[in-house]
Motif scaffolding. Structure first.
Motif, PDB file in Angstrom:
ATOM      1  N   THR A 294       0.840  -1.186   0.000  1.00 32.46           N
ATOM      2  CA  THR A 294       0.000   0.000   0.000  1.00 32.46           C
ATOM      3  C   THR A 294       0.881   1.244   0.000  1.00 32.46           C
ATOM      4  O   THR A 294       2.063   1.187   0.377  1.00 32.46           O
ATOM      5  N   ASP A 295       0.296   2.365  -0.401  1.00 28.62           N
ATOM      6  CA  ASP A 295       1.037   3.624  -0.421  1.00 28.62           C
ATOM      7  C   ASP A 295       1.531   3.974   0.981  1.00 28.62           C
ATOM      8  O   ASP A 295       2.677   4.388   1.178  1.00 28.62           O
ATOM      9  N   VAL A 296       0.662   3.793   1.980  1.00 24.51           N
ATOM     10  CA  VAL A 296       1.041   4.105   3.365  1.00 24.51           C
ATOM     11  C   VAL A 296       2.196   3.214   3.814  1.00 24.51           C
ATOM     12  O   VAL A 296       3.138   3.682   4.458  1.00 24.51           O
ATOM     13  N   ALA A 297       2.136   1.934   3.446  1.00 30.61           N
ATOM     14  CA  ALA A 297       3.204   1.012   3.849  1.00 30.61           C
ATOM     15  C   ALA A 297       4.543   1.426   3.254  1.00 30.61           C
ATOM     16  O   ALA A 297       5.585   1.336   3.907  1.00 30.61           O
ATOM     17  N   VAL A 298       4.521   1.904   2.008  1.00 25.10           N
ATOM     18  CA  VAL A 298       5.760   2.356   1.366  1.00 25.10           C
ATOM     19  C   VAL A 298       6.286   3.601   2.057  1.00 25.10           C
ATOM     20  O   VAL A 298       7.499   3.739   2.285  1.00 25.10           O
ATOM     21  N   ARG A 299       5.401   4.522   2.411  1.00 31.65           N
ATOM     22  CA  ARG A 299       5.837   5.744   3.088  1.00 31.65           C
ATOM     23  C   ARG A 299       6.471   5.417   4.445  1.00 31.65           C
ATOM     24  O   ARG A 299       7.485   6.006   4.836  1.00 31.65           O
ATOM     25  N   VAL A 300       5.861   4.474   5.153  1.00 30.57           N
ATOM     26  CA  VAL A 300       6.421   4.060   6.439  1.00 30.57           C
ATOM     27  C   VAL A 300       7.774   3.379   6.225  1.00 30.57           C
ATOM     28  O   VAL A 300       8.737   3.627   6.955  1.00 30.57           O
ATOM     29  N   LEU A 301       7.861   2.521   5.194  1.00 28.67           N
ATOM     30  CA  LEU A 301       9.113   1.840   4.876  1.00 28.67           C
ATOM     31  C   LEU A 301      10.222   2.847   4.578  1.00 28.67           C
ATOM     32  O   LEU A 301      11.344   2.727   5.083  1.00 28.67           O
ATOM     33  N   LEU A 302       9.914   3.862   3.765  1.00 30.42           N
ATOM     34  CA  LEU A 302      10.911   4.869   3.422  1.00 30.42           C
ATOM     35  C   LEU A 302      11.322   5.682   4.639  1.00 30.42           C
ATOM     36  O   LEU A 302      12.501   5.967   4.851  1.00 30.42           O
ATOM     37  N   SER A 303      10.324   6.052   5.456  1.00 29.83           N
ATOM     38  CA  SER A 303      10.625   6.848   6.642  1.00 29.83           C
ATOM     39  C   SER A 303      11.542   6.076   7.593  1.00 29.83           C
ATOM     40  O   SER A 303      12.540   6.608   8.084  1.00 29.83           O
ATOM     41  N   ARG A 304      11.226   4.803   7.826  1.00 33.70           N
ATOM     42  CA  ARG A 304      12.055   3.993   8.720  1.00 33.70           C
ATOM     43  C   ARG A 304      13.446   3.781   8.141  1.00 33.70           C
ATOM     44  O   ARG A 304      14.443   3.811   8.870  1.00 33.70           O
ATOM     45  N   SER A 305      13.514   3.575   6.831  1.00 35.91           N
ATOM     46  CA  SER A 305      14.811   3.332   6.199  1.00 35.91           C
ATOM     47  C   SER A 305      15.698   4.561   6.296  1.00 35.91           C
ATOM     48  O   SER A 305      16.896   4.455   6.598  1.00 35.91           O
ATOM     49  N   MET A 306      15.121   5.751   6.040  1.00 35.14           N
ATOM     50  CA  MET A 306      15.912   6.970   6.114  1.00 35.14           C
ATOM     51  C   MET A 306      16.361   7.253   7.543  1.00 35.14           C
ATOM     52  O   MET A 306      17.484   7.705   7.778  1.00 35.14           O
ATOM     53  N   ARG A 307      15.490   6.947   8.494  1.00 34.10           N
ATOM     54  CA  ARG A 307      15.885   7.118   9.890  1.00 34.10           C
ATOM     55  C   ARG A 307      17.022   6.168  10.245  1.00 34.10           C
ATOM     56  O   ARG A 307      17.936   6.528  11.001  1.00 34.10           O
ATOM     57  N   GLN A 308      16.964   4.954   9.707  1.00 35.13           N
ATOM     58  CA  GLN A 308      18.032   3.982   9.955  1.00 35.13           C
ATOM     59  C   GLN A 308      19.350   4.481   9.375  1.00 35.13           C
ATOM     60  O   GLN A 308      20.402   4.383  10.010  1.00 35.13           O
ATOM     61  N   LEU A 309      19.291   5.041   8.161  1.00 31.37           N
ATOM     62  CA  LEU A 309      20.507   5.572   7.548  1.00 31.37           C
ATOM     63  C   LEU A 309      21.051   6.757   8.346  1.00 31.37           C
ATOM     64  O   LEU A 309      22.251   6.875   8.576  1.00 31.37           O
ATOM     65  N   GLU A 310      20.149   7.655   8.761  1.00 32.95           N
ATOM     66  CA  GLU A 310      20.585   8.815   9.528  1.00 32.95           C
ATOM     67  C   GLU A 310      21.244   8.383  10.836  1.00 32.95           C
ATOM     68  O   GLU A 310      22.236   8.972  11.273  1.00 32.95           O
ATOM     69  N   LYS A 311      20.681   7.346  11.474  1.00 28.37           N
ATOM     70  CA  LYS A 311      21.257   6.868  12.724  1.00 28.37           C
ATOM     71  C   LYS A 311      22.667   6.330  12.494  1.00 28.37           C
ATOM     72  O   LYS A 311      23.571   6.543  13.302  1.00 28.37           O
ATOM     73  N   GLN A 312      22.859   5.645  11.358  1.00 33.39           N
ATOM     74  CA  GLN A 312      24.178   5.107  11.032  1.00 33.39           C
ATOM     75  C   GLN A 312      25.202   6.222  10.813  1.00 33.39           C
ATOM     76  O   GLN A 312      26.413   6.005  10.960  1.00 33.39           O
ATOM     77  N   LEU A 313      24.734   7.421  10.463  1.00 35.89           N
ATOM     78  CA  LEU A 313      25.641   8.528  10.154  1.00 35.89           C
ATOM     79  C   LEU A 313      25.772   9.529  11.298  1.00 35.89           C
ATOM     80  O   LEU A 313      26.411  10.565  11.144  1.00 35.89           O
ATOM     81  N   GLU A 314      25.156   9.224  12.431  1.00 35.56           N
ATOM     82  CA  GLU A 314      25.140  10.202  13.532  1.00 35.56           C
ATOM     83  C   GLU A 314      26.543  10.632  13.960  1.00 35.56           C
ATOM     84  O   GLU A 314      26.783  11.790  14.254  1.00 35.56           O
ATOM     85  N   ASP A 315      27.462   9.692  13.991  1.00 37.83           N
ATOM     86  CA  ASP A 315      28.803  10.044  14.501  1.00 37.83           C
ATOM     87  C   ASP A 315      29.633  10.833  13.515  1.00 37.83           C
ATOM     88  O   ASP A 315      30.721  11.308  13.856  1.00 37.83           O
ATOM     89  N   VAL A 316      29.159  10.966  12.268  1.00 38.25           N
ATOM     90  CA  VAL A 316      29.877  11.796  11.299  1.00 38.25           C
ATOM     91  C   VAL A 316      29.008  12.960  10.836  1.00 38.25           C
ATOM     92  O   VAL A 316      29.297  13.597   9.842  1.00 38.25           O
ATOM     93  N   ARG A 317      27.948  13.221  11.582  1.00 41.93           N
ATOM     94  CA  ARG A 317      27.085  14.356  11.238  1.00 41.93           C
ATOM     95  C   ARG A 317      27.730  15.637  11.709  1.00 41.93           C
ATOM     96  O   ARG A 317      28.032  15.803  12.878  1.00 41.93           O
TER      97      ARG A 317
END
Length: 207
Positions: free
Chosen positions: A180-203
């Motif tokens: 569903t469209d909502v499921a994709v939006r949630v998937l993208l939001s979680r994925s981007m948050r995961q990437l941002e968390k991985q980059l926290e120490d070089v932010r």
């Protein structure tokens, strides 16, 4: 629940108790009000490249995924949603304009590579979550982004590639992934948050 209906005190209390179904009903109730608020934050230039409904859906997805840790003991639900909206508008402006303005030539190269290499997609993602003062750490962040992308599931990587490298709307991505469209939006939001968390120490600092 129809747009522009006033959320009941009972519904607001259920949202404060972190009930996802209640938040979904609340989002329906304040949808038009929130879209109006988001529009007031956007420049005409930004509105020429993004859809208000897309921004609202991103706010909704972020709210739903962040409900468990939302500061609802400090803020009313509407104030919390408006905080999310402000951040999303800033992120959208940064993604569409600030990265290109900082380094137009390099950004064009990133787009040229995006359809043919994973590296191009990673460069776009780095640009999308890099602050205006972050040019000095871009290469380090690129290396870390490559590592972080490798830790995502194949579905996450596909969704990110279709959205950020190919620029497809979430509805079309949903059709391709059978979600569903909502499921994709949630998937993208979680994925981007995961990437941002991985980059926290070089932010880098925003200052």
């Amino acid at each position: 629940m129809e747009d522009d209906s006033d959320p009941s005190d009972a519904l607001i209390e259920r949202v404060r108790q972190r009930d996802p179904a209640a938040l979904a009903d609340y989002l329906d109730a304040v949808r038009r009000r929130m879209i109006g608020f988001i529009k007031s934050l956007c420049s005409d230039r930004l509105l020429s490249v993004v859809e208000l409904d897309d921004l609202y859906q991103e706010v909704s997805a972020t709210a739903l995924t962040g409900l468990a840790t939302a500061p609802l003991d400090e803020y009313a639900p509407i104030d919390w949603l408006q905080q999310i909206a402000r951040r999303r508008v800033i992120d959208a402006h940064r993604f569409h304009f600030e990265a290109q303005r900082r380094d137009a030539g390099r950004q064009q190269s990133m787009h040229a590579q995006a359809d043919s290499s994973v590296g191009g997609m990673e460069a776009l993602l780095v640009a999308s979550i890099t602050s205006p003062s972050a040019a000095f750490s871009r290469d380090v962040r690129m290396d870390r982004m490559q590592q972080a992308m490798g830790e995502l599931t194949e579905e996450q990587q596909t969704a990110i590639r279709l959205r950020y490298a190919e620029g497809l709307p979430t509805k079309e991505i949903a059709e391709r992934l059978g979600k569903t469209d909502v499921a994709v939006r949630v998937l993208l939001s979680r994925s981007m948050r995961q990437l941002e968390k991985q980059l926290e120490d070089v932010r880098p600092s925003e200052r």
